[in-house]
Write a protein that holds these residues in place. Structure first.
Motif, PDB file in Angstrom:
ATOM      1  N   GLU A   1       9.661 -30.617 -39.742  1.00  0.00           N
ATOM      2  CA  GLU A   1       9.667 -29.930 -38.467  1.00  0.00           C
ATOM      3  C   GLU A   1       9.025 -28.563 -38.661  1.00  0.00           C
ATOM      4  OE1 GLU A   1      12.671 -29.202 -34.838  1.00  0.00           O
ATOM      5  OE2 GLU A   1      13.346 -28.409 -36.747  1.00  0.00           O
ATOM      6  N   ILE A   2       7.968 -28.321 -37.891  1.00  0.00           N
ATOM      7  CA  ILE A   2       7.245 -27.056 -37.984  1.00  0.00           C
ATOM      8  C   ILE A   2       7.331 -26.366 -36.633  1.00  0.00           C
ATOM      9  CG2 ILE A   2       4.995 -25.979 -38.397  1.00  0.00           C
ATOM     10  CD1 ILE A   2       4.243 -28.442 -40.055  1.00  0.00           C
ATOM     11  N   VAL A   3       7.708 -25.106 -36.650  1.00  0.00           N
ATOM     12  CA  VAL A   3       7.766 -24.316 -35.419  1.00  0.00           C
ATOM     13  C   VAL A   3       6.489 -23.490 -35.341  1.00  0.00           C
ATOM     14  CG1 VAL A   3       9.044 -22.557 -34.149  1.00  0.00           C
ATOM     15  CG2 VAL A   3      10.285 -24.196 -35.594  1.00  0.00           C
ATOM     16  N   ILE A   4       5.715 -23.703 -34.287  1.00  0.00           N
ATOM     17  CA  ILE A   4       4.434 -23.013 -34.125  1.00  0.00           C
ATOM     18  C   ILE A   4       4.415 -22.273 -32.789  1.00  0.00           C
ATOM     19  CG2 ILE A   4       1.930 -23.349 -33.764  1.00  0.00           C
ATOM     20  CD1 ILE A   4       2.786 -23.760 -36.670  1.00  0.00           C
ATOM     21  N   GLU A   5       4.071 -21.016 -32.869  1.00  0.00           N
ATOM     22  CA  GLU A   5       3.825 -20.198 -31.685  1.00  0.00           C
ATOM     23  C   GLU A   5       2.309 -20.013 -31.643  1.00  0.00           C
ATOM     24  OE1 GLU A   5       4.434 -18.063 -28.426  1.00  0.00           O
ATOM     25  OE2 GLU A   5       6.252 -18.421 -29.580  1.00  0.00           O
ATOM     26  N   PRO A   6       1.571 -20.812 -30.845  1.00  0.00           N
ATOM     27  CA  PRO A   6       0.115 -20.795 -30.937  1.00  0.00           C
ATOM     28  C   PRO A   6      -0.564 -19.528 -30.415  1.00  0.00           C
ATOM     29  CG  PRO A   6       0.816 -22.400 -29.311  1.00  0.00           C
ATOM     30  CD  PRO A   6       2.069 -21.817 -29.911  1.00  0.00           C
ATOM     31  N   LYS A   7       0.037 -18.836 -29.453  1.00  0.00           N
ATOM     32  CA  LYS A   7      -0.591 -17.642 -28.882  1.00  0.00           C
ATOM     33  C   LYS A   7      -2.058 -17.933 -28.573  1.00  0.00           C
ATOM     34  CE  LYS A   7       2.764 -14.405 -30.290  1.00  0.00           C
ATOM     35  NZ  LYS A   7       3.100 -13.173 -30.932  1.00  0.00           N
TER      36      LYS A   7
ATOM     37  N   ASP B   1     -10.877 -15.221 -37.604  1.00  0.00           N
ATOM     38  CA  ASP B   1     -10.416 -14.618 -36.360  1.00  0.00           C
ATOM     39  C   ASP B   1      -9.145 -13.794 -36.565  1.00  0.00           C
ATOM     40  OD1 ASP B   1     -10.671 -15.297 -33.105  1.00  0.00           O
ATOM     41  OD2 ASP B   1      -8.669 -14.766 -33.789  1.00  0.00           O
ATOM     42  N   GLU B   2      -9.141 -12.561 -36.076  1.00  0.00           N
ATOM     43  CA  GLU B   2      -7.986 -11.681 -36.255  1.00  0.00           C
ATOM     44  C   GLU B   2      -6.721 -12.221 -35.581  1.00  0.00           C
ATOM     45  OE1 GLU B   2      -6.645  -6.996 -35.840  1.00  0.00           O
ATOM     46  OE2 GLU B   2      -8.407  -7.705 -34.755  1.00  0.00           O
ATOM     47  N   TRP B   3      -6.873 -12.789 -34.361  1.00  0.00           N
ATOM     48  CA  TRP B   3      -5.723 -13.392 -33.678  1.00  0.00           C
ATOM     49  C   TRP B   3      -5.089 -14.467 -34.560  1.00  0.00           C
ATOM     50  CZ3 TRP B   3      -3.072 -12.156 -29.440  1.00  0.00           C
ATOM     51  CH2 TRP B   3      -3.676 -11.367 -28.467  1.00  0.00           C
ATOM     52  N   CYS B   4      -5.933 -15.319 -35.129  1.00  0.00           N
ATOM     53  CA  CYS B   4      -5.442 -16.427 -35.966  1.00  0.00           C
ATOM     54  C   CYS B   4      -4.733 -15.886 -37.199  1.00  0.00           C
ATOM     55  CB  CYS B   4      -6.601 -17.329 -36.383  1.00  0.00           C
ATOM     56  SG  CYS B   4      -7.343 -18.211 -34.992  1.00  0.00           S
ATOM     57  N   TYR B   5      -5.308 -14.880 -37.825  1.00  0.00           N
ATOM     58  CA  TYR B   5      -4.706 -14.283 -39.021  1.00  0.00           C
ATOM     59  C   TYR B   5      -3.307 -13.743 -38.704  1.00  0.00           C
ATOM     60  CZ  TYR B   5      -3.697 -10.590 -42.389  1.00  0.00           C
ATOM     61  OH  TYR B   5      -3.066  -9.767 -43.292  1.00  0.00           O
ATOM     62  N   ILE B   6      -3.190 -12.975 -37.630  1.00  0.00           N
ATOM     63  CA  ILE B   6      -1.889 -12.413 -37.239  1.00  0.00           C
ATOM     64  C   ILE B   6      -0.918 -13.526 -36.872  1.00  0.00           C
ATOM     65  CG2 ILE B   6      -0.725 -11.018 -35.452  1.00  0.00           C
ATOM     66  CD1 ILE B   6      -3.373  -9.283 -35.457  1.00  0.00           C
ATOM     67  N   ASN B   7      -1.401 -14.510 -36.120  1.00  0.00           N
ATOM     68  CA  ASN B   7      -0.570 -15.639 -35.708  1.00  0.00           C
ATOM     69  C   ASN B   7      -0.082 -16.435 -36.919  1.00  0.00           C
ATOM     70  OD1 ASN B   7      -1.056 -18.517 -33.506  1.00  0.00           O
ATOM     71  ND2 ASN B   7       0.743 -17.271 -33.838  1.00  0.00           N
ATOM     72  N   THR B   8      -0.952 -16.621 -37.899  1.00  0.00           N
ATOM     73  CA  THR B   8      -0.570 -17.329 -39.127  1.00  0.00           C
ATOM     74  C   THR B   8       0.552 -16.584 -39.835  1.00  0.00           C
ATOM     75  OG1 THR B   8      -2.729 -18.370 -39.403  1.00  0.00           O
ATOM     76  CG2 THR B   8      -1.402 -18.120 -41.398  1.00  0.00           C
ATOM     77  N   LEU B   9       0.432 -15.260 -39.942  1.00  0.00           N
ATOM     78  CA  LEU B   9       1.495 -14.460 -40.576  1.00  0.00           C
ATOM     79  C   LEU B   9       2.828 -14.677 -39.865  1.00  0.00           C
ATOM     80  CD1 LEU B   9      -0.329 -11.060 -41.244  1.00  0.00           C
ATOM     81  CD2 LEU B   9       0.332 -12.780 -42.944  1.00  0.00           C
ATOM     82  N   GLU B  10       2.799 -14.682 -38.522  1.00  0.00           N
ATOM     83  CA  GLU B  10       4.027 -14.888 -37.741  1.00  0.00           C
ATOM     84  C   GLU B  10       4.601 -16.280 -37.971  1.00  0.00           C
ATOM     85  OE1 GLU B  10       2.631 -11.982 -34.043  1.00  0.00           O
ATOM     86  OE2 GLU B  10       2.456 -14.152 -33.830  1.00  0.00           O
ATOM     87  N   ASN B  11       3.734 -17.296 -37.994  1.00  0.00           N
ATOM     88  CA  ASN B  11       4.210 -18.674 -38.175  1.00  0.00           C
ATOM     89  C   ASN B  11       4.712 -18.934 -39.593  1.00  0.00           C
ATOM     90  OD1 ASN B  11       3.920 -19.574 -35.491  1.00  0.00           O
ATOM     91  ND2 ASN B  11       1.717 -19.815 -35.800  1.00  0.00           N
ATOM     92  N   ILE B  12       4.117 -18.263 -40.584  1.00  0.00           N
ATOM     93  CA  ILE B  12       4.598 -18.354 -41.967  1.00  0.00           C
ATOM     94  C   ILE B  12       6.042 -17.855 -42.006  1.00  0.00           C
ATOM     95  CG2 ILE B  12       4.388 -17.282 -44.258  1.00  0.00           C
ATOM     96  CD1 ILE B  12       1.310 -17.373 -43.856  1.00  0.00           C
TER      97      ILE B  12
END
Length: 174
Positions: free
Chosen positions: A9-15, A71-82
């Motif tokens: 189960e993976i929780v993803i906030e895609p933004k 992409d900066e959005w993706c980088y920040i989003n990845t940090l949040e999802n990690i």
């Protein structure tokens, strides 16, 4: 009513990022990853988007894992999802394949697009350990000949190809 058994189960906030797990290419990459033993394997996830494939790799026992997106959005989003998924073995970076120098990986995941893949396959090949696997997606069935030609030039072999709605996920072995 019957409960379905979910192993992961993976929780993803895609933004603003790509990679909710619903797109065909993400599905195809997960299909490949499900079949591989990732225990103690080093993984690179290029074009990580939300970080979903890197997170999934960690859940399957991979470490260390590098997740890179331009992409900066993706980088920040990845940090949040990690963080959301309590991952401990993933390092996220903002950039592209030019960041890769002497790094070595057992598995490289690149779900980007045909032109970037063709351009960066040489770099991925240099970073791939002998016996390693390169998983590519983000291109269409009509793009397969271009990928096959580049695969042969680099001395890689095609192990498995999956398609879904004209999208392709391919596993190359070194």
């Amino acid at each position: 009513h019957e409960k379905t058994k979910m192993e992961f189960e993976i929780v993803i906030e895609p933004k603003m990022s790509f990679g909710t797990g619903h797109h065909e290419t993400t599905h195809l990459m997960i299909k490949h990853l499900l079949e591989l033993d990732l225990t103690a394997k080093s993984v690179l996830d290029m074009g990580t988007g939300t970080g979903i494939l890197a997170i999934f790799a960690e859940m399957k026992g991979a470490y260390p894992i590098d997740a890179i997106d331009i992409d900066e959005w993706c980088y920040i989003n990845t940090l949040e999802n990690i963080e959301k998924n309590n991952c401990k073995n993933i390092k996220a970076y903002q950039g592209d394949a030019s960041m890769l120098n002497d790094q070595r990986y057992d598995i490289i995941i690149a779900n980007i697009n045909r032109n970037i893949l063709l351009n960066d396959m040489d770099t991925y090949n240099r970073c791939l350990n002998i016996g390693g696997k390169l998983l590519l997606s983000g291109f269409y069935t009509q793009d397969i000949p271009f990928i096959e030609t580049r695969t042969k030039e680099l001395g890689l072999s095609i192990a498995k190809t999956y398609t879904k709605n004209n999208w392709v996920g391919i596993q190359l072995n070194k």
